[in-house]
Design an enzyme around this catalytic site. Structure first.
Site, PDB file in Angstrom:
ATOM      1  N   HIS A 512       0.833  -1.206   0.000  1.00 29.77           N
ATOM      2  CA  HIS A 512       0.000   0.000   0.000  1.00 29.77           C
ATOM      3  C   HIS A 512       0.876   1.267   0.000  1.00 29.77           C
ATOM      4  CE1 HIS A 512      -3.596   2.410   1.413  1.00 29.77           C
ATOM      5  NE2 HIS A 512      -2.598   3.205   1.776  1.00 29.77           N
ATOM      6  N   GLU A 513       1.766   1.360   0.971  1.00 29.39           N
ATOM      7  CA  GLU A 513       2.605   2.563   1.054  1.00 29.39           C
ATOM      8  C   GLU A 513       3.516   2.665  -0.162  1.00 29.39           C
ATOM      9  OE1 GLU A 513       1.818   4.748   3.035  1.00 29.39           O
ATOM     10  OE2 GLU A 513       0.517   3.525   4.285  1.00 29.39           O
ATOM     11  N   HIS A 516       1.709   4.422  -2.839  1.00 28.23           N
ATOM     12  CA  HIS A 516       1.830   5.884  -2.727  1.00 28.23           C
ATOM     13  C   HIS A 516       3.197   6.336  -3.263  1.00 28.23           C
ATOM     14  CE1 HIS A 516      -1.782   6.715  -0.478  1.00 28.23           C
ATOM     15  NE2 HIS A 516      -1.445   5.984   0.556  1.00 28.23           N
TER      16      HIS A 516
HETATM   17 ZN   LIG Z   1      -2.668   5.237   2.048  1.00 29.48          ZN
END
Ligand SMILES: [Zn+2]
Length: 725
Positions: A512-513, A516
């Site tokens: 997830h990170e 980003h």
């Molecule tokens: Zn996030």
């Protein structure tokens, strides 16, 4: 300039996704300027302001001392104000170049310093940086107001905006112009003088309240410890977590054979899952749930009351029915009605599913001979038992296949297969903490793309959760600049004989990170304020959440999930079990998240004057209204809902689900072709990741997918489409 739209507009000093360290949109009238009389010798020798003579221009963390931050930030504010004053006072007629682009370039010193400061203050804080944050918050918001409420400046911005159709601007320039203009209007540039003064007061108070909320929360989290001295109370807790708890006890000065559990998720969650001692589970569960609500010095209730009231008042000044209306008008969703439309489609099936899950837990608890109903502190414990019984899957048995370095390499491998990126570890670059890893990232053609810092382990100096921020954002305007990105996690640190073994869920967080980070690293736009994760709150989680999909695919698991001792790939049997149990406990996860979403909206849908009374009662009433069952509490209760009271997510917590509609639908595009289909990946990179915030979210999505997203893939994924369970 991100300095402009980032710092000033979104007030996002730190850019990130899920758990972002944004400051409250804030401002202050009274104190700034005059007391910024920093000694010039200090300024000259301040490594934050000097030219960063480092490889790739990374921050010289080895030279930066805590006491450098405050004078550098204040000097940065001074310089920004001077630059902006010059733009406002320009005797030439206003043009796109001498006004909008000039503002984009202004504040670069402050941006550089504040990006580093807020990243460090989130990931490696101490009393000194916390004090600096407290002092600088009102000064930054005062600066923000001084700029956005500057009449001469707005006259010029407005003049350019009025001529926009005749200026022959490119699409991204047009976007910059309209976003800049909107930023002024949304910051109060059109208000009369009296309203402007009141707005400044409101912003200032919100900025310091938000700061205080976060501090109280950190204190409340660090304050508590659960001391366990009977080995039996640990149950089947895996060895590495037992060792970690023993080390924590030692660190806290307990000289005994004992273990300490804390309110940080990597500590409390496994305890709740494994400990057979119901009383101890209750103790730590309630300590977690009551943070900020203990009627002590660190109580956050009054702050909540005040912030909700101030936000409603500000919305009214701006001409909106509520804070939620104000915030949403600048998001993809546009109106609260559209958010509720999404939430209400998911809530009922989610709640029904959670009730089914509860019944299964109750059965399991009855079988244990406990004559009581399932309580909040039982949920995780019996969930693991049911999971084991139903799927033969012990979550903790998976950990040896998820050594943190292996998971990281898995994320890198996926980025390589999708976008051709390669990663090279650098041990020669300065870091803010010795645990941090640094990578140089190369594009398909071998050219330099970005620098990526990864800070893995939980420690007291780090705020909870996981997040990304940009120490430097990509841009082309004013000279090409490549991004410098950080990813931050709270994973269990390695202990004596064991590396950091993370859970399957943590592996999802890593991807997830990293999603980003990809959004930041693959950004390819002209203007910094439109680059990377400078996207609306309900769009920003799309590129991050979509990456989680790859992590869970058997093909990808086989690539990276290898036993840390033997190097054996994860057994097919485990993969089968994971696939079979993918929708397990989704009722709980969805309800817990959505309850917090409704709570956020309940607070912020109130019109002026918003008087909520006692937040505890307000929260209970809000939860009763949606029929929340008492065994589940909102993922964040009011006293520790940092997203909305200490970060930039107020009226925006729904954004994760809004983004998930897109992420689930987008991943379908790969499922329809193949997991690493080059054409789909190229489109995704071109229309989503490269674009940053340079186009409206829906336009970007439609360019990628050829149509708007459907909610169906989300419902299916969460086991809520028909009779899935
Ligand atoms: Zn996030």
């Amino acid at each position: 300039m991100k300095h402009f739209l980032g710092i000033l507009l979104a007030s996002g000093l730190v850019l990130a996704g899920c758990e972002q360290a944004n400051q409250e949109t804030g401002a202050d009238a009274s104190e700034t300027g005059s007391e910024i009389a920093a000694d010039k010798d200090d300024i000259a020798g301040n490594p934050l302001l000097a030219k960063w003579d480092t490889p790739f221009g990374v921050p010289p963390f080895d030279l930066i001392e805590d006491e450098h931050y405050l004078p550098a930030l204040r000097e940065g504010i001074e310089r920004t104000l001077a630059e902006v004053d010059e733009i406002a006072a320009n005797p030439d007629a206003p043009t796109f170049a001498n006004t909008i682009e000039a503002l984009e370039s202004a504040g670069s010193d402050l941006s550089r310093v504040s990006s580093v400061f807020f990243a460090v203050n989130s990931a490696n804080t101490n009393d000194s940086t916390r004090e600096t944050a407290k002092l600088i918050a009102p000064e930054l918001s005062a600066m923000r107001d001084a700029i956005f409420l500057n009449k001469e400046l707005f006259v010029r911005v407005n003049a350019v905006y009025e001529q926009r159709e005749s200026l022959d601007l490119g699409a991204e320039q047009m976007r910059l112009l309209s976003e800049s203009h909107k930023g002024f209007v949304r910051s109060g540039a059109n208000l009369d003088e009296k309203s402007k003064e009141r707005l400044k007061e409101i912003n200032s108070e919100l900025a310091s309240s938000s700061q205080q909320f976060g501090e109280n929360l950190l204190d409340e989290t660090n304050e508590f410890e659960l001391l366990v001295s009977d080995r039996a109370d640990l149950g089947g807790l895996p060895g590495n977590l037992v060792a970690l708890a023993a080390e924590e006890a030692k660190r806290r000065g307990h000289d005994c054979e004992c273990w300490v559990f804390t309110l940080q998720r990597p500590s409390i969650n496994p305890f709740l899952e494994y400990s057979p001692n119901r009383e101890l589970r209750k103790k730590i569960y309630l300590a977690y749930a009551m943070r900020g609500d203990n009627d002590n010095d660190a109580d956050n209730k009054e702050i909540v009351v005040r912030m909700v009231a101030l936000r409603a008042e500000r919305a009214q000044l701006m001409g909106y029915a509520s804070h939620a209306h104000f915030v949403l008008s600048d998001n993809m969703a546009e109106t609260p009605e559209r958010v509720y439309e999404l939430l209400d489609q998911v809530w009922k099936p989610a709640l029904a599913l959670a009730k089914k899950e509860r019944a299964a837990l109750q059965k399991m608890m009855d079988a244990d001979g406990i004559a009581d109903q399932v309580r909040g502190w039982d949920w995780r414990h019996y969930t693991e038992k049911v999971r084991k019984a139903r799927y033969g899957l012990d979550q903790e048995a998976l950990r040896p296949y998820f050594e943190v370095g292996a998971v990281r390499d898995g994320a890198f491998a996926v980025a390589n297969k999708l976008f051709g990126l390669t990663f090279e570890k650098r041990d020669d670059l300065p870091t803010w903490h010795p645990d941090q890893e640094v990578f140089e990232v190369f594009d398909t053609d071998g050219s330099h793309l970005a620098i990526l810092y990864m800070d893995w382990f939980a420690r007291e100096s780090k705020r909870g959760g996981a997040w990304m921020n940009a120490l430097r954002s990509q841009r082309k305007f004013g000279g090409e600049v490549s991004p410098i990105i950080t990813n931050n996690f709270n994973f269990p640190a390695p202990t004596g004989d064991s590396p950091s073994l993370i859970s399957y869920g943590d592996a999802g967080t890593t991807f997830h990170e990293f999603g980003h980070a990809l959004n930041g690293m693959l950004s390819d736009v002209t203007y910094e304020s439109l680059s990377g994760t400078n996207t609306p709150r309900d769009f920003v989680e799309f590129p991050s959440q979509v990456m989680e999909n790859w992590m869970g695919e058997p093909e990808v698991l086989r690539m990276f999930a290898k036993h840390y001792k033997t190097g054996e790939p994860i057994p097919q049997e485990f993969i089968d079990k994971m696939v079979a149990s993918a929708k397990f406990n989704q009722g709980f996860a969805t309800v817990e998240y959505m309850a917090a979403t409704y709570l956020d909206l309940n607070y912020h849908m109130l019109g002026y004057p918003a008087e909520i009374g006692d937040p505890r009662e307000f929260e209970n009433a809000a939860m009763d209204a949606i029929g929340l069952i008492e065994e589940i509490i909102p993922r964040y209760r009011s006293g520790y809902f940092a997203h909305i009271f200490a970060a930039g997510y107020s009226s925006g917590y729904y954004g994760y689900m809004w983004s998930e509609v897109m992420d689930a639908d987008a991943f379908q595009a790969f499922k329809e072709t193949s997991l690493f289909d080059p054409e789909t990946a190229a489109k995704y990179r071109k229309h989503i990741l490269a674009k940053g915030g340079s186009e409206p979210g829906m336009d970007m999505y439609v360019a990628f997918r050829g149509r708007e997203p459907s909610i169906q893939p989300l419902l299916e994924r969460r086991g809520m489409a028909g009779n899935d369970e």
